[in-house]
Motif scaffolding. Structure first.
Motif, mmCIF file in Angstrom:
data_model
loop_
_atom_site.group_PDB
_atom_site.id
_atom_site.type_symbol
_atom_site.label_atom_id
_atom_site.label_comp_id
_atom_site.label_asym_id
_atom_site.label_seq_id
_atom_site.Cartn_x
_atom_site.Cartn_y
_atom_site.Cartn_z
ATOM 1 N N ILE A 65 -0.068 3.206 1.848
ATOM 2 C CA ILE A 65 -0.087 1.775 2.138
ATOM 3 C C ILE A 65 0.364 1.021 0.891
ATOM 4 C CG2 ILE A 65 -1.449 -0.170 2.949
ATOM 5 C CD1 ILE A 65 -1.311 2.072 4.971
ATOM 6 N N VAL A 66 1.391 0.190 1.047
ATOM 7 C CA VAL A 66 1.907 -0.627 -0.053
ATOM 8 C C VAL A 66 1.400 -2.057 0.134
ATOM 9 C CG1 VAL A 66 3.957 -1.450 -1.260
ATOM 10 C CG2 VAL A 66 3.961 0.822 -0.202
ATOM 11 N N HIS A 67 0.789 -2.602 -0.913
ATOM 12 C CA HIS A 67 0.276 -3.971 -0.886
ATOM 13 C C HIS A 67 1.129 -4.849 -1.792
ATOM 14 C CE1 HIS A 67 -3.629 -2.799 1.001
ATOM 15 N NE2 HIS A 67 -3.366 -1.656 0.396
ATOM 16 N N GLY A 68 1.277 -6.103 -1.423
ATOM 17 C CA GLY A 68 2.058 -7.013 -2.240
ATOM 18 C C GLY A 68 2.184 -8.372 -1.599
ATOM 19 N N SER A 69 3.177 -9.142 -2.073
ATOM 20 C CA SER A 69 3.399 -10.475 -1.548
ATOM 21 C C SER A 69 4.803 -10.929 -1.960
ATOM 22 C CB SER A 69 2.341 -11.443 -2.075
ATOM 23 O OG SER A 69 2.442 -12.691 -1.415
ATOM 24 N N TYR A 70 5.031 -12.235 -1.919
ATOM 25 C CA TYR A 70 6.324 -12.807 -2.288
ATOM 26 C C TYR A 70 6.110 -13.923 -3.295
ATOM 27 C CZ TYR A 70 8.093 -10.232 1.698
ATOM 28 O OH TYR A 70 8.417 -9.226 2.569
ATOM 29 N N GLN A 71 7.014 -14.024 -4.245
ATOM 30 C CA GLN A 71 6.933 -15.090 -5.229
ATOM 31 C C GLN A 71 7.019 -16.454 -4.531
ATOM 32 O OE1 GLN A 71 10.156 -14.177 -7.891
ATOM 33 N NE2 GLN A 71 9.061 -12.505 -8.899
ATOM 34 N N THR A 72 6.317 -17.426 -5.072
ATOM 35 C CA THR A 72 6.237 -18.735 -4.424
ATOM 36 C C THR A 72 7.257 -19.734 -4.953
ATOM 37 O OG1 THR A 72 4.524 -19.387 -6.013
ATOM 38 C CG2 THR A 72 3.787 -18.452 -3.916
ATOM 39 N N SER A 73 8.136 -19.284 -5.829
ATOM 40 C CA SER A 73 9.179 -20.160 -6.359
ATOM 41 C C SER A 73 10.370 -19.309 -6.787
ATOM 42 C CB SER A 73 8.657 -20.974 -7.552
ATOM 43 O OG SER A 73 8.271 -20.104 -8.607
ATOM 44 N N GLY A 74 11.394 -19.963 -7.282
ATOM 45 C CA GLY A 74 12.578 -19.231 -7.763
ATOM 46 C C GLY A 74 13.302 -18.536 -6.630
ATOM 47 N N THR A 75 13.447 -17.222 -6.756
ATOM 48 C CA THR A 75 14.182 -16.444 -5.741
ATOM 49 C C THR A 75 13.270 -15.916 -4.645
ATOM 50 O OG1 THR A 75 13.925 -14.471 -7.110
ATOM 51 C CG2 THR A 75 15.949 -15.749 -7.395
ATOM 52 N N TYR A 76 11.964 -16.185 -4.741
ATOM 53 C CA TYR A 76 10.988 -15.768 -3.717
ATOM 54 C C TYR A 76 11.039 -14.261 -3.468
ATOM 55 C CZ TYR A 76 11.028 -20.791 -2.931
ATOM 56 O OH TYR A 76 10.970 -22.159 -3.112
ATOM 57 N N ASP A 77 11.244 -13.503 -4.518
ATOM 58 C CA ASP A 77 11.343 -12.048 -4.391
ATOM 59 C C ASP A 77 10.006 -11.433 -3.996
ATOM 60 O OD1 ASP A 77 13.982 -12.027 -5.065
ATOM 61 O OD2 ASP A 77 13.689 -11.360 -7.133
ATOM 62 N N ALA A 78 10.092 -10.288 -3.325
ATOM 63 C CA ALA A 78 8.897 -9.510 -3.016
ATOM 64 C C ALA A 78 8.409 -8.815 -4.278
ATOM 65 C CB ALA A 78 9.217 -8.478 -1.941
ATOM 66 N N TYR A 79 7.105 -8.602 -4.350
ATOM 67 C CA TYR A 79 6.548 -7.821 -5.455
ATOM 68 C C TYR A 79 5.374 -6.998 -4.938
ATOM 69 C CZ TYR A 79 2.979 -11.523 -5.752
ATOM 70 O OH TYR A 79 1.972 -12.418 -5.470
ATOM 71 N N THR A 80 5.067 -5.938 -5.674
ATOM 72 C CA THR A 80 4.011 -5.006 -5.273
ATOM 73 C C THR A 80 2.819 -5.135 -6.203
ATOM 74 O OG1 THR A 80 5.624 -3.451 -4.378
ATOM 75 C CG2 THR A 80 3.461 -2.562 -4.931
ATOM 76 N N THR A 81 1.621 -5.169 -5.611
ATOM 77 C CA THR A 81 0.395 -5.271 -6.399
ATOM 78 C C THR A 81 -0.373 -3.950 -6.462
ATOM 79 O OG1 THR A 81 -0.813 -6.033 -4.437
ATOM 80 C CG2 THR A 81 0.110 -7.718 -5.898
ATOM 81 N N LYS A 82 -0.217 -3.118 -5.421
ATOM 82 C CA LYS A 82 -1.010 -1.893 -5.361
ATOM 83 C C LYS A 82 -0.399 -0.928 -4.352
ATOM 84 C CE LYS A 82 -5.073 -2.353 -3.466
ATOM 85 N NZ LYS A 82 -6.515 -2.693 -3.266
ATOM 86 N N ILE A 83 -0.483 0.361 -4.656
ATOM 87 C CA ILE A 83 -0.110 1.413 -3.709
ATOM 88 C C ILE A 83 -1.323 2.305 -3.523
ATOM 89 C CG2 ILE A 83 1.447 3.325 -3.200
ATOM 90 C CD1 ILE A 83 3.474 2.107 -5.093
ATOM 91 N N GLU A 84 -1.691 2.533 -2.261
ATOM 92 C CA GLU A 84 -2.859 3.343 -1.949
ATOM 93 C C GLU A 84 -2.476 4.521 -1.057
ATOM 94 O OE1 GLU A 84 -6.643 0.306 -1.774
ATOM 95 O OE2 GLU A 84 -5.347 0.452 -0.007
ATOM 96 N N ARG A 85 -3.187 5.620 -1.251
ATOM 97 C CA ARG A 85 -3.110 6.748 -0.339
ATOM 98 C C ARG A 85 -4.415 6.780 0.450
ATOM 99 N NH1 ARG A 85 -1.343 12.899 -1.877
ATOM 100 N NH2 ARG A 85 -1.527 13.798 0.214
ATOM 101 N N VAL A 86 -4.304 6.815 1.783
ATOM 102 C CA VAL A 86 -5.485 6.837 2.638
ATOM 103 C C VAL A 86 -5.594 8.222 3.267
ATOM 104 C CG1 VAL A 86 -6.694 5.791 4.575
ATOM 105 C CG2 VAL A 86 -5.211 4.380 3.117
ATOM 106 N N PRO A 87 -6.627 9.016 2.918
ATOM 107 C CA PRO A 87 -6.773 10.357 3.481
ATOM 108 C C PRO A 87 -7.030 10.306 4.987
ATOM 109 C CG PRO A 87 -8.118 10.081 1.516
ATOM 110 C CD PRO A 87 -7.649 8.721 1.905
ATOM 111 N N LEU A 88 -6.337 11.137 5.729
ATOM 112 C CA LEU A 88 -6.519 11.247 7.176
ATOM 113 C C LEU A 88 -6.806 12.701 7.520
ATOM 114 C CD1 LEU A 88 -3.504 9.068 8.421
ATOM 115 C CD2 LEU A 88 -5.858 8.316 7.990
ATOM 116 N N THR A 89 -7.893 12.935 8.242
ATOM 117 C CA THR A 89 -8.248 14.287 8.659
ATOM 118 C C THR A 89 -8.132 14.382 10.171
ATOM 119 O OG1 THR A 89 -9.792 14.499 6.807
ATOM 120 C CG2 THR A 89 -10.023 16.066 8.621
#
Length: 314
Positions: A239-263
């Motif tokens: 799961i990739v977490h992030g958002s978009y810049q609120t000014s300028g070029t409004y680029d996407a950015y990432t805040t956290k990457i998580e691995r979620v175990p599934l059995t």
């Protein structure tokens, strides 16, 4: 990984590949990586990490739609064929998915509002507002064996007359190595993305009978307004977490990457506690795309040094 800081749970292979800015997404089939480019062309790129775009295989847009008023954002494989899709910036977001046989041409299938897709053993799952003659916000199965099209899963069944969730929109779709489908939708009511894990025991009867199952019967993997990417990572979810810049070029950015175990068990999927792999305190790095590569995952990274693909291992 740019300004993404690895935790002790993250394992980054030393190999990486620089890729052009025109690359939108990748999918691995066999040992070959195929890329979708911003000119809507699918091209073979060779084996990672020696990625170089070859001659175009196909334009994912149907010939009558090649006007420059289209958007395409994903490519996936089921091991035998590739799928990509596009929508047009007109009312209802009409579009198609393109099923690509790398040595036998392309088939275009009506798919308004398509947002993501994933390959599984029977064919492809398409997340959108319709497929073929079917029309509603749902998850659809495209059977590449017999060409059949059916609704695979209902989103929040019963809350609207058409079986869809109130304010529901297309969401993320992925598959794990154990053929667990990661199926999601975006809620216009609370602005969250939800992702569920559906085991073969749950979705196979729907594929065979064309009678959809309620998505809420699957196990909830993740929910939040900052989910910007989902992939299989071996038998787990990434799961990739992030958002978009609120000014300028409004680029996407990432805040956290998580691995979620599934059995995967006889009664369904058990979801474990998320494991943080990377965090970032700034807005300088973004994950462009993720795609499974055996038990690993290939991750597209963008930062001030350009774009590249790196491999994460378990």
């Amino acid at each position: 990984m740019g300004t993404l800081v690895a935790t002790a749970s993250a394992h980054v292979a030393t190999q990486s590949a620089t890729v052009p800015a025109e690359l939108v997404g990748i999918a691995e089939q066999g040992s070959v990586v195929y890329g979708l480019f911003d000119d809507f062309k699918v091209k073979p790129m060779g084996a990672f990490p020696a990625l170089t775009a070859g001659a175009s295989l196909v334009d994912v847009r149907a010939p009558t739609d090649r006007t420059g008023n289209e958007y395409a954002g994903f490519i996936a494989s089921n091991g035998h064929a590739l799928i990509s899709g596009y929508t047009r910036f007109t009312a209802g977001y009409p579009g198609n998915v393109a099923v690509v046989q790398v040595d036998a041409g392309v088939q275009y299938v009506n798919a308004p509002g398509n947002f993501t897709a994933a390959g599984f053993s029977e064919g492809f799952v398409v997340n959108g507002t319709g497929l073929g003659t079917l029309s509603r916000t749902a998850l659809f199965a495209l059977n590449t064996t017999d060409g059949g099209i059916s609704q695979l899963a209902e989103i929040d069944a019963g809350t609207k007359a058409d079986g869809g969730a109130v304010g529901a929109n297309s969401g993320f779709t992925a598959v794990t190595g154990s053929q667990v489908l990661l199926l999601g939708y975006f809620s216009g009511a609370d602005f969250d993305n939800s992702v569920y894990a559906a085991p073969p025991l749950l979705y196979t009867p729907a594929v065979q009978s064309a009678l959809p199952f309620a998505l809420e019967r699957a196990a909830l993997v993740a929910k939040g307004d900052d989910i910007v990417g989902v992939s299989g990572f071996g038998n787990d979810a990434l799961i990739v977490h992030g958002s978009y810049q609120t000014s300028g070029t409004y680029d996407a950015y990432t805040t956290k990457i998580e691995r979620v175990p599934l059995t995967l068990g006889s009664l369904g999927v058990t979801v474990g506690a998320p494991v943080t792999l990377f965090t970032s305190a700034d807005e300088c790095t973004s994950v462009l795309f993720t795609t499974p590569s055996g038990s690993d995952v290939l991750v597209g990274i963008k930062d001030k040094n350009g774009r590249r693909v790196v491999r994460l291992t378990p």
